[in-house]
Write a protein that holds these residues in place. Structure first.
Motif, PDB file in Angstrom:
ATOM      1  N   CYS A  96      46.374  52.982  41.066  1.00  0.00           N
ATOM      2  CA  CYS A  96      47.785  53.282  40.782  1.00  0.00           C
ATOM      3  C   CYS A  96      48.650  52.034  40.941  1.00  0.00           C
ATOM      4  O   CYS A  96      49.545  51.794  40.133  1.00  0.00           O
ATOM      5  CB  CYS A  96      48.268  54.413  41.684  1.00  0.00           C
ATOM      6  SG  CYS A  96      47.925  54.181  43.425  1.00  0.00           S
ATOM      7  N   GLU A  97      48.372  51.235  41.953  1.00  0.00           N
ATOM      8  CA  GLU A  97      49.144  49.999  42.122  1.00  0.00           C
ATOM      9  C   GLU A  97      48.921  49.052  40.943  1.00  0.00           C
ATOM     10  O   GLU A  97      49.864  48.449  40.420  1.00  0.00           O
ATOM     11  CB  GLU A  97      48.729  49.292  43.418  1.00  0.00           C
ATOM     12  CG  GLU A  97      49.205  49.978  44.684  1.00  0.00           C
ATOM     13  CD  GLU A  97      48.657  49.310  45.925  1.00  0.00           C
ATOM     14  OE1 GLU A  97      49.442  48.685  46.648  1.00  0.00           O
ATOM     15  OE2 GLU A  97      47.429  49.417  46.178  1.00  0.00           O
ATOM     16  N   LEU A  98      47.674  48.925  40.559  1.00  0.00           N
ATOM     17  CA  LEU A  98      47.356  48.006  39.459  1.00  0.00           C
ATOM     18  C   LEU A  98      47.943  48.506  38.142  1.00  0.00           C
ATOM     19  O   LEU A  98      48.375  47.720  37.300  1.00  0.00           O
ATOM     20  CB  LEU A  98      45.835  47.851  39.343  1.00  0.00           C
ATOM     21  CG  LEU A  98      45.193  47.166  40.553  1.00  0.00           C
ATOM     22  CD1 LEU A  98      43.678  47.252  40.488  1.00  0.00           C
ATOM     23  CD2 LEU A  98      45.637  45.714  40.643  1.00  0.00           C
ATOM     24  N   THR A  99      47.967  49.832  38.001  1.00  0.00           N
ATOM     25  CA  THR A  99      48.545  50.406  36.783  1.00  0.00           C
ATOM     26  C   THR A  99      50.025  50.055  36.675  1.00  0.00           C
ATOM     27  O   THR A  99      50.509  49.666  35.608  1.00  0.00           O
ATOM     28  CB  THR A  99      48.369  51.932  36.779  1.00  0.00           C
ATOM     29  OG1 THR A  99      46.966  52.239  36.777  1.00  0.00           O
ATOM     30  CG2 THR A  99      49.015  52.561  35.555  1.00  0.00           C
ATOM     31  N   GLU A 100      50.726  50.167  37.797  1.00  0.00           N
ATOM     32  CA  GLU A 100      52.144  49.828  37.770  1.00  0.00           C
ATOM     33  C   GLU A 100      52.335  48.337  37.505  1.00  0.00           C
ATOM     34  O   GLU A 100      53.234  47.935  36.764  1.00  0.00           O
ATOM     35  CB  GLU A 100      52.795  50.214  39.102  1.00  0.00           C
ATOM     36  CG  GLU A 100      54.298  50.046  39.067  1.00  0.00           C
ATOM     37  CD  GLU A 100      54.941  50.458  40.379  1.00  0.00           C
ATOM     38  OE1 GLU A 100      54.190  50.933  41.265  1.00  0.00           O
ATOM     39  OE2 GLU A 100      56.165  50.298  40.523  1.00  0.00           O
ATOM     40  N   LEU A 101      51.476  47.542  38.113  1.00  0.00           N
ATOM     41  CA  LEU A 101      51.572  46.091  37.922  1.00  0.00           C
ATOM     42  C   LEU A 101      51.390  45.704  36.470  1.00  0.00           C
ATOM     43  O   LEU A 101      52.168  44.922  35.906  1.00  0.00           O
ATOM     44  CB  LEU A 101      50.495  45.407  38.782  1.00  0.00           C
ATOM     45  CG  LEU A 101      50.317  43.911  38.581  1.00  0.00           C
ATOM     46  CD1 LEU A 101      51.532  43.171  39.116  1.00  0.00           C
ATOM     47  CD2 LEU A 101      49.040  43.416  39.245  1.00  0.00           C
ATOM     48  N   MET A 157      42.028  58.413  46.124  1.00  0.00           N
ATOM     49  CA  MET A 157      42.281  57.114  45.519  1.00  0.00           C
ATOM     50  C   MET A 157      41.031  56.245  45.461  1.00  0.00           C
ATOM     51  O   MET A 157      40.107  56.409  46.254  1.00  0.00           O
ATOM     52  CB  MET A 157      43.386  56.395  46.302  1.00  0.00           C
ATOM     53  CG  MET A 157      44.730  57.079  46.161  1.00  0.00           C
ATOM     54  SD  MET A 157      45.816  56.709  47.501  1.00  0.00           S
ATOM     55  CE  MET A 157      46.416  55.100  47.034  1.00  0.00           C
ATOM     56  N   PHE A 205      40.036  52.227  45.573  1.00  0.00           N
ATOM     57  CA  PHE A 205      40.500  50.873  45.823  1.00  0.00           C
ATOM     58  C   PHE A 205      39.522  49.888  45.218  1.00  0.00           C
ATOM     59  O   PHE A 205      38.310  50.066  45.317  1.00  0.00           O
ATOM     60  CB  PHE A 205      40.639  50.617  47.330  1.00  0.00           C
ATOM     61  CG  PHE A 205      41.838  51.273  47.921  1.00  0.00           C
ATOM     62  CD1 PHE A 205      43.039  50.581  48.012  1.00  0.00           C
ATOM     63  CD2 PHE A 205      41.781  52.585  48.370  1.00  0.00           C
ATOM     64  CE1 PHE A 205      44.165  51.193  48.557  1.00  0.00           C
ATOM     65  CE2 PHE A 205      42.900  53.199  48.909  1.00  0.00           C
ATOM     66  CZ  PHE A 205      44.094  52.497  48.991  1.00  0.00           C
ATOM     67  N   LYS A 213      43.517  46.766  46.164  1.00  0.00           N
ATOM     68  CA  LYS A 213      44.582  47.551  45.538  1.00  0.00           C
ATOM     69  C   LYS A 213      43.959  48.809  44.924  1.00  0.00           C
ATOM     70  O   LYS A 213      42.831  48.789  44.437  1.00  0.00           O
ATOM     71  CB  LYS A 213      45.262  46.753  44.434  1.00  0.00           C
ATOM     72  CG  LYS A 213      45.898  45.450  44.878  1.00  0.00           C
ATOM     73  CD  LYS A 213      47.395  45.559  44.852  1.00  0.00           C
ATOM     74  CE  LYS A 213      48.036  44.237  45.229  1.00  0.00           C
ATOM     75  NZ  LYS A 213      47.565  43.703  46.528  1.00  0.00           N
ATOM     76  N   CYS A 214      44.735  49.892  44.928  1.00  0.00           N
ATOM     77  CA  CYS A 214      44.276  51.106  44.258  1.00  0.00           C
ATOM     78  C   CYS A 214      44.623  51.020  42.774  1.00  0.00           C
ATOM     79  O   CYS A 214      45.420  50.174  42.361  1.00  0.00           O
ATOM     80  CB  CYS A 214      44.898  52.346  44.874  1.00  0.00           C
ATOM     81  SG  CYS A 214      46.680  52.439  44.646  1.00  0.00           S
ATOM     82  N   ALA A 245      46.164  39.614  41.484  1.00  0.00           N
ATOM     83  CA  ALA A 245      46.728  40.528  42.485  1.00  0.00           C
ATOM     84  C   ALA A 245      45.682  40.880  43.537  1.00  0.00           C
ATOM     85  O   ALA A 245      45.993  40.956  44.732  1.00  0.00           O
ATOM     86  CB  ALA A 245      47.234  41.795  41.791  1.00  0.00           C
ATOM     87  N   GLN A 261      47.269  54.371  32.497  1.00  0.00           N
ATOM     88  CA  GLN A 261      46.303  54.384  33.592  1.00  0.00           C
ATOM     89  C   GLN A 261      44.870  54.340  33.066  1.00  0.00           C
ATOM     90  O   GLN A 261      44.005  53.672  33.635  1.00  0.00           O
ATOM     91  CB  GLN A 261      46.532  55.630  34.444  1.00  0.00           C
ATOM     92  CG  GLN A 261      45.511  55.825  35.547  1.00  0.00           C
ATOM     93  CD  GLN A 261      44.325  56.635  35.067  1.00  0.00           C
ATOM     94  OE1 GLN A 261      44.485  57.582  34.319  1.00  0.00           O
ATOM     95  NE2 GLN A 261      43.141  56.249  35.505  1.00  0.00           N
TER      96      GLN A 261
END
Lengths: 107, 107
Positions: free
Chosen positions: A39-44, A73, A75, A36-37, A30, A49
């Motif tokens: 939070c984005e990676l956590t959702e992915l 945040m 990144f 990516k932050c 990704a 978290q």
DNA sequence: ACCCTTTATGGCGATATTACCATGGAGCCA
DNA sequence: TGGCTCCATGGTAATATCGCCATAAAGGGT
């Protein structure tokens, strides 16, 4: 072929070990598209978290990624551009292994 | 960029994990020069023969090496030619990390 | 000040990895 | 047959990894 020290192989192994986890590989893939932050990676990834944060720490410690704070945040960014070579090698191994298994089934 | 399944990343991680040990990396480097029997690799690594045998089983299971019996000896052979790409990626990571640490020391 | 969001870290239990020892099978030779 | 070498496997103890929970720090908004 040069002879390499045990320490050199240990250093190589540390990097390889950092790469040896499905979630970390997913995140690296990704990150290849852009920063990516967490939070984005956590959702992915779909894990907690805290788990993702620890995975990122592993990648950071060996120098594969770096982090950058922006407000609240964090990144993460790919620091090395060589992962394509890594992927292609892994894929070649998988391909070869698959081929072999198919032969075994037919035999 | 294609989306890949979690299983695909798990498969990749299995290969990476097989590569993530100093002794196994050392043996792979030796095997790049030609086939070797377990006894040669045992002397090279400097661990117990049983330990080396198990390391080789790990490499064999993911399809990186294959074995061939000749009389009482077992020769192992590299089955993939892609490890150069793997090495160069690992080395690039190490280089980058080293550079960063030197900067940190000077700072 | 208060709360909410975003991250990082400590702790803990479950699982995996690793290295050694001991053992056993198999080939080879006398 | 007996003995030797080469190799693989099971057992075990030490260590490492992993995922979750709980918690804490810190920025941003009201």
């Amino acid at each position: 072929m040069k002879k390499k020290s045990k320490q050199h192989y240990a250093a190589r192994a540390r990097v390889a070990k950092a790469l040896a986890h499905p979630s970390r590989l997913l995140m690296l893939d990704a990150l290849a598209e852009g920063d990516k932050c967490v939070c984005e990676l956590t959702e992915l990834v779909g894990s907690e978290q805290s788990t993702v944060s620890k995975h990122l720490a592993v990648l950071k410690q060996v120098g594969i990624v770096e982090d950058r704070k922006e407000g609240v945040m964090t990144f993460y960014r790919l620091k090395v551009g060589c992962l394509e070579g890594f992927w292609s090698c892994i894929e070649a191994v998988l391909q070869e292994h698959l081929k072999e298994q198919q032969v075994a089934l037919r035999g």
